[in-house]
Design an enzyme around this catalytic site. Structure first.
Site, PDB file in Angstrom:
ATOM      1  N   ARG A   1       0.820  -1.217   0.000  1.00 35.99           N
ATOM      2  CA  ARG A   1       0.000   0.000   0.000  1.00 35.99           C
ATOM      3  C   ARG A   1       0.851   1.263   0.000  1.00 35.99           C
ATOM      4  O   ARG A   1       0.518   2.238  -0.670  1.00 35.99           O
ATOM      5  CB  ARG A   1      -0.960  -0.033   1.195  1.00 35.99           C
ATOM      6  CG  ARG A   1      -2.086  -1.002   0.952  1.00 35.99           C
ATOM      7  CD  ARG A   1      -3.013  -1.227   2.125  1.00 35.99           C
ATOM      8  NE  ARG A   1      -4.090  -2.130   1.672  1.00 35.99           N
ATOM      9  CZ  ARG A   1      -5.128  -2.507   2.405  1.00 35.99           C
ATOM     10  NH1 ARG A   1      -5.261  -2.073   3.640  1.00 35.99           N
ATOM     11  NH2 ARG A   1      -6.042  -3.314   1.894  1.00 35.99           N
TER      12      ARG A   1
ATOM     13  N   TYR B   1      -6.024  -1.015  -7.007  1.00 35.96           N
ATOM     14  CA  TYR B   1      -5.442  -2.255  -6.447  1.00 35.96           C
ATOM     15  C   TYR B   1      -4.834  -2.086  -5.057  1.00 35.96           C
ATOM     16  O   TYR B   1      -4.744  -0.984  -4.567  1.00 35.96           O
ATOM     17  CB  TYR B   1      -4.520  -2.962  -7.437  1.00 35.96           C
ATOM     18  CG  TYR B   1      -3.260  -2.323  -7.971  1.00 35.96           C
ATOM     19  CD1 TYR B   1      -2.661  -1.225  -7.402  1.00 35.96           C
ATOM     20  CD2 TYR B   1      -2.646  -2.906  -9.087  1.00 35.96           C
ATOM     21  CE1 TYR B   1      -1.485  -0.708  -7.917  1.00 35.96           C
ATOM     22  CE2 TYR B   1      -1.474  -2.383  -9.610  1.00 35.96           C
ATOM     23  CZ  TYR B   1      -0.893  -1.297  -9.014  1.00 35.96           C
ATOM     24  OH  TYR B   1       0.264  -0.792  -9.521  1.00 35.96           O
ATOM     25  N   GLU B   2      -4.521  -3.211  -4.452  1.00 36.19           N
ATOM     26  CA  GLU B   2      -4.119  -3.258  -3.023  1.00 36.19           C
ATOM     27  C   GLU B   2      -5.191  -2.661  -2.119  1.00 36.19           C
ATOM     28  O   GLU B   2      -4.893  -2.041  -1.104  1.00 36.19           O
ATOM     29  CB  GLU B   2      -2.789  -2.529  -2.784  1.00 36.19           C
ATOM     30  CG  GLU B   2      -1.634  -3.019  -3.605  1.00 36.19           C
ATOM     31  CD  GLU B   2      -1.477  -4.522  -3.617  1.00 36.19           C
ATOM     32  OE1 GLU B   2      -1.867  -5.173  -2.650  1.00 36.19           O
ATOM     33  OE2 GLU B   2      -0.975  -5.057  -4.622  1.00 36.19           O
ATOM     34  N   GLY B   3      -6.447  -2.922  -2.451  1.00 33.60           N
ATOM     35  CA  GLY B   3      -7.558  -2.355  -1.690  1.00 33.60           C
ATOM     36  C   GLY B   3      -7.978  -1.041  -2.316  1.00 33.60           C
ATOM     37  O   GLY B   3      -7.194  -0.094  -2.318  1.00 33.60           O
TER      38      GLY B   3
END
Lengths: 592, 592
Positions: A294, A434-436
């Site tokens: 993140r 992406y990555e949440g």
């Protein structure tokens, strides 16, 4: 074709004038003197400018291709990858015990910004490897570390993270990939994973997949999930490559951007996997990768803004169109360069003030990670944990916005492929997802991070800002231009936090409906703090009269722009938050 | 593949419940009764849903190709074009004297929104023709009108506008294309034009180019520019096609989006051209096209938002992920649909409240154009002239932003080509750029339109809002939810105008540095006014208890969302404006 110029002077300013890294007591920071960091940044800059940046449009145009389960990366990628390996860049901040260079994470971030600005799709291959390295380093057994880490640090093997399945991304409790225990202690992994970046490619000899799967007896939801090492080729006792594992790339995603990176459908058909960390506690191990990832994605967001801004600036200085309204600026030409026009400057300064503030924010965050990892500073660990969703969510939203602004500077040329700006927009767009997704980041921030350590961490943040203001007050211009706006913005943030406290208890919707605005409000306060620190450092340098005075003056003026023109957004975010859940929740889902 | 559903009910609401068109005294509006508009919208909707929308991803994927100076449009485009012609859609609002159907411009706008939402790249071919039609209709001689208009209304001939050259877009005073007068009264046109949408294609038998060029004796700058009709094929006396003119498409632009539309480099090599309007007064004639085109581009901006929102909404209702925080909503499924989550609703409502407000704004604008053209209403003409840059600039910025929000609703799926959201983002992006970048719109607004009629028009706008608030006050909930926020926003707009008045005189940079924020501030006030009008209309319908009560309730609630969550932006814009020129102008161009 777009250009890229490594911003070494700007990075040195943050490292030394602002963060004063070599005076830090974080182990290893004493090595980061001005000369050393200058040398490293110059080398990374050359590689970025001369090797990676020219490949960026090539990767976009050619993309990756899949034939007979083999993925071919764009022309030139393999050569560049080998140059990265040979330069030792992949292990810059990795553990020396396994062959890394042991530099601070901060140094890795600075170099990483250059690589990402120059070629984001390319850099993802090693970025994913780094994430997998970190997870194995933190949770693997000694044997696993000895087997995998040296080759991943070298880059001859690469890595991936496998979370998403077709029916679940955010809600990992729903995953169906199965892990069946075998008599020899290994597991058979079966299932389908999607959107696996760098899942298959032709640049490394082996690919070490980290895969979330459910082993029997773990119960429902995320509690039953474990993490497995599933190599593309099994590894013999002597470290050589053994037989091909039962896994394959079943397809490549057609995407809006990052064409140079292979986004794979990965099929696991009873593939041999090795448990990493504790059984049924895979989410914890995965979060080691996720948190690092993140931060890395936040960095990608503003790094695309950096290169987009550079190209917008170049265009604005060259393009002759119209005359400055108060008087001709370029009498020998048919028109003035468009950088003379107030609205073009407004656009450029929105870009510049964001990317430079974001860089300071990320470097400061990386310093906290080093403080946490290298000297066990728990407060720093808590603070970066609080700020991680802000770095990811705010910097990618604004980073994308910056690429769009830069594209706008070029007018019609910005829409053509030839100038390359539109690629930065398309590539940057994924960072918000992406990555949440950034919505998930805002939930993490409001739902989990605000309550961290019983609220002590967010209070520590407020105290830090308050103390900064108190400690630096006294200069009339600085107070007016920097500290007053920062104080106002910080008060807005506190008021928002107070609103959540008072109203979120009785109805959590009151907090969740404002989570996204809170994340942005928080981001502005962080960048305001960064600009105050940079402004102060620039003033100090201007008082000495030494060094590049134009550079320091530009820092001061860019900071004043951010405070005057960007920080007022906190008022709007607060108003949105304080309107509460009602406007958001009333409308029936059937009647949208 | 993305879906499109024609928003007939929403359009009918604006036409009849809000604008009450059939009661208007504008000539021709009496024909727009509920049944007639319903029938037209349903037919246009069918064509949009069944023919145009399925072609949208095809056009994006295939794009246009150039071989031996011939441009091939994507598969299916020609068939669809013929269906549009046969349905009489191209001449819907054109002059009956030349074969048009004579419907109000407002009706053309409503139908146009559908066509654009369904397939923007395709619809541009007829959109450009319509612009060229309008210029010839307004400025052409009777003979020119008789020669060109019937076939352009039919669509068997199409049209273009040729302004930009490689070295100039905004600054048309620099153009180099030459027009040499011939003895027979025609001109020889020579030069290169770029970014000519629909400049060459295989769907019409002739293409009527309108070209800006410089004829001798016109002097420097824009004053020396004239407008010429330059047909691809010369037209014989009997109206049949004659010889090929000396012009050709020299290349197609590779672009971020609108791949289905041919963006051409056009080379004129002594091509025969016919002067239209007065010599050396071509800019005035071109502005007839430009103003119409700017409204059309504003419509494109939000129309892409409309279809993007529809797809985001569909996804949010279907996708099961996570549980509603206050209690399970879908107990029979593995998870709840994501539309239950507050932040997803926040995202969807930002989209919905914008596109519905924007539609009302554009329809209201179209009504003013009808009032101006059909009954010579000078106040309406001045008002739409003031609002044109707001419609173009604000609606395309926010329309693009809406496509990005919609893409975000889909998470990773939004980044894949398969779901189609990313195409809406790429297509919408151009609307912020062409027909004058949005920066140029903001200069037009602040530099020219604010002073229109000595400032009377902007004062008339303020009075209109003030009177609306006065006339509609009295209902406690409506006052609180709609009128108070509108009053506050309008005061911010007036304060910004006052700031320009007081500070722009001594230094025009004080106005120009805030022009972009002013355009957005203005846009929010307009949408606030629209939502107040829609909210009021919805309340009236709810009081009757008749009709689709859920629909009206949704309008009211969406309006309340806009007022609570979007209008507060006016405060930030005002703060930015009031920070003045200094933060924008101080930094030396060399030190950016």
């Amino acid at each position: 074709m777009p250009i890229y110029t490594a911003p070494t002077q700007d990075m040195q300013f943050v490292l030394h004038d602002v963060l004063n890294v070599s005076a830090s007591d974080i182990p290893g920071y004493d090595e980061m003197d001005r000369e050393t960091t200058q040398a490293i940044l110059e080398e990374a800059g050359k590689l970025s400018e001369n090797v990676l940046a020219p490949l960026n449009p090539v990767g976009d145009e050619q993309g990756c291709t899949l034939e007979n389960s083999v993925v071919r990366t764009p022309e030139g990628f393999k050569d560049a990858y080998d140059q990265m390996r040979e330069g030792g860049w992949m292990g810059l901040d990795a553990d020396p015990e396994y062959g890394g260079q042991g530099m601070p994470y901060l140094m890795g971030s600075a170099v990483g910004e250059m690589f990402v600005s120059a070629n984001m799709a390319f850099n993802m291959y090693q970025g994913l490897t780094h994430g997998a390295y970190s997870a194995i380093h933190a949770h693997g057994s000694d044997a696993q570390k000895a087997t995998y880490l040296p080759k991943m640090i070298d880059g001859i093997w690469s890595g991936t993270m496998n979370l998403t399945e077709p029916h679940c991304g955010t809600d990992l409790g729903l995953i169906r990939t199965k892990a069946e225990p075998q008599d020899d202690g290994t597991y058979k992994i079966s299932g389908q994973k999607i959107w696996i970046s760098a899942g298959e490619h032709d640049m490394s000899e082996n690919i070490i997949h980290l895969v979330l799967a459910k082993a029997p007896g773990g119960g429902e939801g995320t509690k039953g999930i474990s993490l497995f090492i599933v190599p593309k080729f099994l590894v013999n006792e002597d470290g050589s490559l053994g037989e091909r594992n039962s896994l394959s790339c079943g397809g490549l995603e057609k995407k809006m951007g990052i064409h140079g990176n292979a986004t794979c459908v990965m099929n696991y058909d009873g593939a041999t996997g090795y448990l990493i960390g504790e059984l049924h506690k895979g989410m914890r191990a995965m979060f080691t990768m996720m948190n690092e990832a993140r931060l890395g994605v936040g960095l990608q967001g503003y790094a695309q803004g950096v290169v987009a801004y550079q190209n917008a600036l170049g265009f604005a200085r060259d393009r002759l169109q119209g005359r400055e309204v108060t008087g001709v600026k370029n009498p020998d030409g048919p028109a003035d360069p468009i950088i003379v026009h107030p609205d073009v400057r407004r656009n450029l300064l929105d870009q510049k003030s964001f990317v430079e503030g974001a860089r300071a924010f990320v470097f400061w965050g990386a310093q906290m990670i080093d403080a946490s990892h290298r000297k066990g500073d728990e407060e720093a660990e808590a603070m970066i944990s609080l700020l991680t969703p802000v770095i990811k969510g705010f910097l990618t939203d604004k980073g994308f916005e910056t690429t769009v602004l830069a594209q706008q500077t070029l007018g019609g040329s910005g829409f053509t492929r030839e100038w390359g700006l539109e690629q930065f927009v398309r590539d940057a767009r994924i960072t918000m997802i992406y990555e949440g997704t950034n919505g998930i980041q805002s939930l993490d921030l409001v739902g989990r991070k605000l309550g961290l350590n019983g609220g002590k961490t967010i209070m520590a943040f407020f105290d830090m800002v308050k103390n900064y203001i108190k400690d630096n007050a006294g200069d009339e211009a600085f107070d007016r231009d920097f500290l007053e706006p920062l104080k106002k913005a910080s008060k807005d943030l506190q008021a928002a936090g107070m609103y959540f406290m008072q109203n979120g208890m009785k109805n959590p919707h009151n907090a969740l409906a404002g989570s996204y605005d809170f994340m942005h409000l928080f981001g502005h306060v962080c960048l305001g703090l960064m600009w105050a620190r940079m402004g102060k450092a620039a003033m100090a340098a201007l008082e000495t009269g030494e060094g590049d005075q134009d550079f320091y003056r530009a820092k001061l003026e860019t900071g004043r722009y951010y405070m005057a023109r960007q920080l007022p957004m906190t008022g709007t975010h607060l108003a949105r938050i304080e309107s509460g859940a009602e406007p958001v929740m009333t409308l029936d889902a059937a009647n949208f």
